[in-house]
Design an enzyme around this catalytic site. Structure first.
Site, PDB file in Angstrom:
ATOM      1  N   THR A   1       0.858  -1.021   0.101  1.00 55.59           N
ATOM      2  CA  THR A   1      -0.100   0.036  -0.051  1.00 55.59           C
ATOM      3  C   THR A   1       0.795   1.171  -0.080  1.00 55.59           C
ATOM      4  O   THR A   1       2.190   1.246   0.695  1.00 55.59           O
ATOM      5  CB  THR A   1      -0.970  -0.087   1.256  1.00 55.59           C
ATOM      6  OG1 THR A   1       0.060  -0.215   2.419  1.00 55.59           O
ATOM      7  CG2 THR A   1      -1.932  -0.972   1.229  1.00 55.59           C
TER       8      THR A   1
ATOM      9  N   ARG B   1      -0.404   3.876   7.250  1.00 54.38           N
ATOM     10  CA  ARG B   1      -1.658   4.475   7.952  1.00 54.38           C
ATOM     11  C   ARG B   1      -1.858   3.612   9.197  1.00 54.38           C
ATOM     12  O   ARG B   1      -2.003   2.424   9.254  1.00 54.38           O
ATOM     13  CB  ARG B   1      -2.628   4.500   6.925  1.00 54.38           C
ATOM     14  CG  ARG B   1      -3.766   5.714   7.257  1.00 54.38           C
ATOM     15  CD  ARG B   1      -4.635   5.770   6.273  1.00 54.38           C
ATOM     16  NE  ARG B   1      -4.246   6.214   4.875  1.00 54.38           N
ATOM     17  CZ  ARG B   1      -5.296   6.370   4.181  1.00 54.38           C
ATOM     18  NH1 ARG B   1      -6.499   6.004   4.160  1.00 54.38           N
ATOM     19  NH2 ARG B   1      -4.881   6.975   2.750  1.00 54.38           N
TER      20      ARG B   1
ATOM     21  N   SER C   1      -5.735  10.904   5.064  1.00 59.14           N
ATOM     22  CA  SER C   1      -6.651  11.033   3.774  1.00 59.14           C
ATOM     23  C   SER C   1      -8.057  11.237   4.564  1.00 59.14           C
ATOM     24  O   SER C   1      -8.257  12.344   5.281  1.00 59.14           O
ATOM     25  CB  SER C   1      -6.703   9.699   2.882  1.00 59.14           C
ATOM     26  OG  SER C   1      -7.648  10.262   1.767  1.00 59.14           O
ATOM     27  N   HIS C   2      -9.090  10.331   4.315  1.00 59.68           N
ATOM     28  CA  HIS C   2     -10.227  10.773   4.786  1.00 59.68           C
ATOM     29  C   HIS C   2     -10.736   9.961   6.051  1.00 59.68           C
ATOM     30  O   HIS C   2     -11.735   9.935   6.623  1.00 59.68           O
ATOM     31  CB  HIS C   2     -11.427  10.095   3.755  1.00 59.68           C
ATOM     32  CG  HIS C   2     -11.166   8.720   3.285  1.00 59.68           C
ATOM     33  ND1 HIS C   2     -10.016   8.405   2.621  1.00 59.68           N
ATOM     34  CD2 HIS C   2     -11.503   7.734   3.700  1.00 59.68           C
ATOM     35  CE1 HIS C   2      -9.781   7.019   2.434  1.00 59.68           C
ATOM     36  NE2 HIS C   2     -10.864   6.715   3.221  1.00 59.68           N
TER      37      HIS C   2
ATOM     38  N   LYS D   1       3.371   9.052   3.498  1.00 61.37           N
ATOM     39  CA  LYS D   1       3.543   8.365   2.308  1.00 61.37           C
ATOM     40  C   LYS D   1       4.533   9.068   1.450  1.00 61.37           C
ATOM     41  O   LYS D   1       4.679  10.652   1.759  1.00 61.37           O
ATOM     42  CB  LYS D   1       2.347   8.087   1.334  1.00 61.37           C
ATOM     43  CG  LYS D   1       1.814   9.335   0.629  1.00 61.37           C
ATOM     44  CD  LYS D   1       0.493   8.912  -0.228  1.00 61.37           C
ATOM     45  CE  LYS D   1      -0.008  10.059  -0.814  1.00 61.37           C
ATOM     46  NZ  LYS D   1      -0.896   9.648  -1.868  1.00 61.37           N
TER      47      LYS D   1
ATOM     48  N   ASP E   1     -12.048  16.104   1.064  1.00 62.51           N
ATOM     49  CA  ASP E   1     -11.663  15.176   2.437  1.00 62.51           C
ATOM     50  C   ASP E   1     -10.678  15.778   3.232  1.00 62.51           C
ATOM     51  O   ASP E   1     -10.226  16.902   2.842  1.00 62.51           O
ATOM     52  CB  ASP E   1     -11.474  13.896   1.716  1.00 62.51           C
ATOM     53  CG  ASP E   1     -10.252  13.705   1.071  1.00 62.51           C
ATOM     54  OD1 ASP E   1      -9.930  14.726   0.379  1.00 62.51           O
ATOM     55  OD2 ASP E   1      -9.618  12.553   1.323  1.00 62.51           O
TER      56      ASP E   1
ATOM     57  N   ASP F   1      -7.358  15.382   3.255  1.00 67.22           N
ATOM     58  CA  ASP F   1      -6.227  15.962   2.363  1.00 67.22           C
ATOM     59  C   ASP F   1      -6.785  16.514   1.156  1.00 67.22           C
ATOM     60  O   ASP F   1      -5.656  16.840   0.383  1.00 67.22           O
ATOM     61  CB  ASP F   1      -5.088  14.884   2.175  1.00 67.22           C
ATOM     62  CG  ASP F   1      -5.771  13.681   1.544  1.00 67.22           C
ATOM     63  OD1 ASP F   1      -6.842  13.559   1.478  1.00 67.22           O
ATOM     64  OD2 ASP F   1      -4.807  13.068   0.820  1.00 67.22           O
TER      65      ASP F   1
ATOM     66  N   ASP G   1      -7.994  15.670  -1.616  1.00 66.33           N
ATOM     67  CA  ASP G   1      -7.922  14.972  -2.942  1.00 66.33           C
ATOM     68  C   ASP G   1      -9.202  14.436  -3.379  1.00 66.33           C
ATOM     69  O   ASP G   1      -9.364  13.987  -4.542  1.00 66.33           O
ATOM     70  CB  ASP G   1      -6.795  14.106  -2.861  1.00 66.33           C
ATOM     71  CG  ASP G   1      -6.698  12.848  -1.795  1.00 66.33           C
ATOM     72  OD1 ASP G   1      -7.727  13.107  -1.132  1.00 66.33           O
ATOM     73  OD2 ASP G   1      -6.146  11.935  -2.158  1.00 66.33           O
ATOM     74  N   ARG G   2     -10.195  14.181  -2.338  1.00 64.91           N
ATOM     75  CA  ARG G   2     -11.309  13.672  -2.884  1.00 64.91           C
ATOM     76  C   ARG G   2     -12.364  14.883  -3.136  1.00 64.91           C
ATOM     77  O   ARG G   2     -12.310  15.922  -2.504  1.00 64.91           O
ATOM     78  CB  ARG G   2     -12.006  12.730  -1.800  1.00 64.91           C
ATOM     79  CG  ARG G   2     -11.336  11.425  -1.838  1.00 64.91           C
ATOM     80  CD  ARG G   2     -11.854  10.470  -0.755  1.00 64.91           C
ATOM     81  NE  ARG G   2     -10.993   9.360  -0.847  1.00 64.91           N
ATOM     82  CZ  ARG G   2     -11.671   8.215  -0.400  1.00 64.91           C
ATOM     83  NH1 ARG G   2     -12.844   8.033   0.392  1.00 64.91           N
ATOM     84  NH2 ARG G   2     -10.915   6.892  -0.391  1.00 64.91           N
TER      85      ARG G   2
ATOM     86  N   THR H   1      -7.972  -0.678  -8.283  1.00 65.39           N
ATOM     87  CA  THR H   1      -8.185   0.437  -7.355  1.00 65.39           C
ATOM     88  C   THR H   1      -6.777   0.918  -6.830  1.00 65.39           C
ATOM     89  O   THR H   1      -6.048   0.070  -6.532  1.00 65.39           O
ATOM     90  CB  THR H   1      -9.109  -0.193  -6.050  1.00 65.39           C
ATOM     91  OG1 THR H   1     -10.280  -0.499  -6.606  1.00 65.39           O
ATOM     92  CG2 THR H   1      -9.231   0.844  -4.973  1.00 65.39           C
TER      93      THR H   1
ATOM     94  N   GLU I   1     -12.157   7.447  -9.893  1.00 68.16           N
ATOM     95  CA  GLU I   1     -12.369   6.288  -9.023  1.00 68.16           C
ATOM     96  C   GLU I   1     -13.995   6.358  -8.317  1.00 68.16           C
ATOM     97  O   GLU I   1     -14.314   7.648  -7.938  1.00 68.16           O
ATOM     98  CB  GLU I   1     -11.683   6.011  -7.852  1.00 68.16           C
ATOM     99  CG  GLU I   1     -10.166   5.838  -8.440  1.00 68.16           C
ATOM    100  CD  GLU I   1      -9.329   5.184  -7.093  1.00 68.16           C
ATOM    101  OE1 GLU I   1      -9.219   3.876  -7.002  1.00 68.16           O
ATOM    102  OE2 GLU I   1      -8.833   5.909  -6.230  1.00 68.16           O
TER     103      GLU I   1
ATOM    104  N   SER J   1     -14.551   6.087  -5.409  1.00 67.53           N
ATOM    105  CA  SER J   1     -14.443   6.581  -4.103  1.00 67.53           C
ATOM    106  C   SER J   1     -14.389   8.163  -3.977  1.00 67.53           C
ATOM    107  O   SER J   1     -13.557   8.474  -3.163  1.00 67.53           O
ATOM    108  CB  SER J   1     -13.477   5.636  -3.264  1.00 67.53           C
ATOM    109  OG  SER J   1     -12.347   5.792  -4.224  1.00 67.53           O
TER     110      SER J   1
ATOM    111  N   LYS K   1      -5.259  12.541  -7.038  1.00 72.97           N
ATOM    112  CA  LYS K   1      -6.728  13.062  -7.333  1.00 72.97           C
ATOM    113  C   LYS K   1      -6.866  14.272  -6.829  1.00 72.97           C
ATOM    114  O   LYS K   1      -5.825  14.683  -5.924  1.00 72.97           O
ATOM    115  CB  LYS K   1      -7.644  12.110  -6.892  1.00 72.97           C
ATOM    116  CG  LYS K   1      -7.409  11.497  -5.560  1.00 72.97           C
ATOM    117  CD  LYS K   1      -8.643  10.637  -4.983  1.00 72.97           C
ATOM    118  CE  LYS K   1      -8.385   9.865  -3.967  1.00 72.97           C
ATOM    119  NZ  LYS K   1      -7.640   8.494  -3.814  1.00 72.97           N
TER     120      LYS K   1
HETATM  121  C1  G1P Z   1      -9.919   3.491  -0.785  1.00 69.36           C
HETATM  122  C2  G1P Z   1     -10.641   3.495  -1.993  1.00 69.36           C
HETATM  123  C3  G1P Z   1      -9.672   3.856  -3.399  1.00 69.36           C
HETATM  124  C4  G1P Z   1      -8.583   5.042  -3.184  1.00 69.36           C
HETATM  125  C5  G1P Z   1      -8.094   4.826  -1.703  1.00 69.36           C
HETATM  126  C6  G1P Z   1      -7.148   6.326  -1.611  1.00 69.36           C
HETATM  127  O1  G1P Z   1      -9.239   2.356  -0.971  1.00 69.36           O
HETATM  128  O2  G1P Z   1     -11.575   2.562  -2.291  1.00 69.36           O
HETATM  129  O3  G1P Z   1     -10.622   3.892  -4.446  1.00 69.36           O
HETATM  130  O4  G1P Z   1      -7.778   4.995  -4.097  1.00 69.36           O
HETATM  131  O5  G1P Z   1      -9.241   4.592  -0.627  1.00 69.36           O
HETATM  132  O6  G1P Z   1      -8.014   7.065  -1.353  1.00 69.36           O
HETATM  133  P1  G1P Z   1      -9.672   1.005  -0.282  1.00 69.36           P
HETATM  134  O7  G1P Z   1      -9.809   1.154   1.343  1.00 69.36           O
HETATM  135  O8  G1P Z   1     -10.828   0.501  -0.648  1.00 69.36           O
HETATM  136  O9  G1P Z   1      -8.327   0.015  -0.556  1.00 69.36           O
HETATM  137 ZN    ZN Z   2      -7.684  11.772   0.626  1.00 65.94          ZN
END
Ligand code: G1P
Ligand code: ZN
Length: 551
Positions: free
Chosen positions: A22, A26, A117-118, A130, A281, A283, A285-286, A348, A367, A369, A380
């Site tokens: 990954t 995290r 992130s979120h 990262k 979100d 950071d 990016d979403r 993904t 994506e 998401s 993103k």
């Molecule tokens: C999730 C989202 C994926 C995105 C990632 C990072 O990962 O599903 O689309 O790229 O967060 O933002 P997942 O928890 O599904 O592995």
């Molecule tokens: Zn994010």
């Protein structure tokens, strides 16, 4: 000049429970607060990177709890590594897309992003780190694997013996031989946006009374959205709400979807709702896009942007191609077919788009998401997506729902939903996936009841991807079951959760008949939900009667 220090440490296991590969690390904040935990990761990273002499590093985070402590540690270690220059956002703040933009703009050799992130923040929340490479995107698996392997061996930490730097004021400092520049987090990013979008047209849109509510969710998107939307594009003060990044995001879960951004969704349902709603979100990016009483599915958002991209200055020459992650709906595939451009289906995770963008084979990508982006950076980009929508509204004179409904009239509607089963036991989640994999060879040809017309299973596999640019192969990226009418079920386990396992079930069904486009998605998808239960025994394995989150 502050002296170099070295410290001997026991090798630690920085990744317990984390799948190597990954894009970063995290974990709970409490895990990061363990002595030498973050240091071990950073040392492992610096040990696998080449010599840093003459190189620039970008460092910043989403401002969540532990951001400031982590940045001071990283600055001292980067100085010991010997970087010529480190650019750090004022207050330690940089959105993920801004890090990407800065790496590219300054030709830095890489950047360190501090964010989960979120995921929720605060002392009880999550933290993450990262590394992004010189193209501005997340490090590929070859690099993250090397960091992981090195982290198991690190026994010496190299740092500088020096007090914390004042990061709240712009300025320059020398740490050992390294120049540390505290920069404005927004400037470079804002310049990039100015070059892509028709700011005059968006300014005229706001001047005509168009109303937007942008919910930054107390996260890092706030300063960017305020500077651009209110500061530069003339949106009235108060357009951006929850605009100050807080260490715990004010207790909000900074994930812009209809479940977590309920306040915004409620505002958009009122009779006096603004014309458009948007959120980003932790950071930034979403993104989530809403119209009056109308939520745009991220898959549809990507398709709308692709369909009209030529109306936006930065994409006026047309798109080289588009890319979507495998579970993302096929709406953009239909647009690509109409435009006569390639459409790539990747596993993904944003890192899979990097090669396609670098090679000029895809221009837009997204994506399901709530992530959308383009070749302007290698992450993103939430605010970028909002500006893109504003530009399209200004250029077409159509509202958010009108743009989406026009897409449905042309291509049909892809009913789409994702059901998440969070915090389930990892062994049960693996058992569910294993059970599905064992059934795969027996599924093709099986009849599926309950749909409007008789359907059979046309394809059942565990998605594997061969990167068209470098030929690398990624296997076991999610079980997909495709019916004869193109309807799909996808099952995969999350790679970003920090507690137990999360099962994601993705559902998609295409509906050509406009008379049925106003159906509720969960109702339209009910036969597929039943099929998923029959094949995977979701309730049995997860121990949950209902998904914990439905988007
Ligand atoms: C999730 C989202 C994926 C995105 C990632 C990072 O990962 O599903 O689309 O790229 O967060 O933002 P997942 O928890 O599904 O592995
Ligand atoms: Zn994010």
């Amino acid at each position: 000049m502050p002296p170099l220090t070295t410290q001997t440490t026991q090798p630690t296991q920085p990744y317990p429970g984390q799948r190597p590969g990954t894009s970063g690390l995290r974990k709970k904040v409490s895990v990061f607060q363990q002595p030498r935990y973050l240091d071990n990761f950073v040392q492992a990273l610096f040990d696998v990177l080449p010599d840093a002499g003459g190189q620039t590093l970008v460092v910043g985070g989403d401002g969540r709890f532990h951001n400031r402590v982590a940045i001071q540690t990283i600055l001292r270690m980067a100085a010991a590594k010997g970087y010529a220059r480190v650019l750090v956002g004022q207050g330690g703040i940089l959105s993920t897309p801004a890090v990407s933009a800065l790496i590219r703009h300054h030709r830095a050799s890489g950047g360190i992003v501090l964010s989960a992130s979120h995921n929720p923040g605060g002392p009880e929340g999550d933290f993450g780190i990262k590394y992004n490479i010189a193209n501005g995107g997340p490090a590929p698996e070859s690099v993250t694997e090397a960091i992981y392997r090195r982290s198991l061996e690190v026994s010496t930490l190299h740092s500088i013996d020096s007090p914390d730097l004042p990061l709240d004021t712009l300025g320059q400092h020398t740490l050992h031989h390294t120049l540390v520049e505290v920069i404005d987090p927004v400037t470079t990013y804002a310049e990039l946006m100015r070059g892509l979008f028709d700011f005059e047209a968006i300014r005229a849109l706001f001047a005509s009374g168009f109303r937007l509510r942008y919910d930054a969710m107390n996260a890092v998107g706030g300063p960017y959205a305020k500077a651009l939307l209110e500061g530069e594009l003339g949106a009235p003060a108060g357009t951006v709400v929850n605009a100050v990044p807080l260490e715990d995001f004010g207790g909000l879960h900074p994930d812009p979807n209809p479940v977590n951004a309920t306040d915004l969704v409620q505002h958009m349902a009122r009779p006096d709702a603004p014309d458009m709603g948007a959120a980003s979100d932790g950071d930034a990016d979403r993104n989530m896009i809403l119209g009056r009483g109308f939520a745009v599915s991220p898959s549809d958002s990507l398709a709308v942007l692709a369909a009209h991209a030529a109306r936006v200055p930065g994409y006026a020459r047309g798109l080289q191609g588009v890319a979507r992650s495998m579970p993302t709906s096929t709406a953009v595939d239909r647009v690509a077919r109409r435009l006569g451009i390639p459409c790539f289906e990747t596993p993904t995770g944003w890192k899979f788009f990097g090669n396609l963008l670098d090679a000029g084979r895809a221009t837009l990508c997204g994506e399901e998401s709530y992530g959308t982006g383009s070749d302007h950076v290698r992450e993103k980009d939430g605010l970028w997506a909002v500006l893109f929508w504003l530009n399209l509204i200004a250029a077409t004179g159509q509202s958010v729902p009108e743009l989406v409904q026009a897409l449905w009239r042309t291509d049909g509607r892809c009913f789409y939903s994702r059901h998440d089963y969070e915090g389930i036991a990892s062994d049960r989640a693996e058992a569910l996936m294993q059970g599905l994999r064992e059934q795969l060879p027996t599924l093709p040809g099986r009849a599926v009841p309950g749909l409007a017309s008789p359907q059979t299973i046309a394809l059942a596999d565990d998605f594997a991807y061969t990167d068209p640019v470098d030929g690398s192969i990624s296997q076991r990226q999610g079980v997909r079951i495709v019916l004869s009418d193109g309807s799909r079920l996808v099952f995969r386990l999350s790679g970003t959760g920090t507690e137990g396992a999360t099962l994601r079930l993705y559902l998609e069904r295409h509906e050509a008949d406009p008379a049925r486009h106003s159906l509720d998605a969960q109702i339209a998808l009910a036969p597929l939900i039943a099929l998923a239960e029959a094949l995977a025994r979701v309730r049995h394995f997860t121990g949950l009667e209902q998904p914990s989150v439905t988007t």
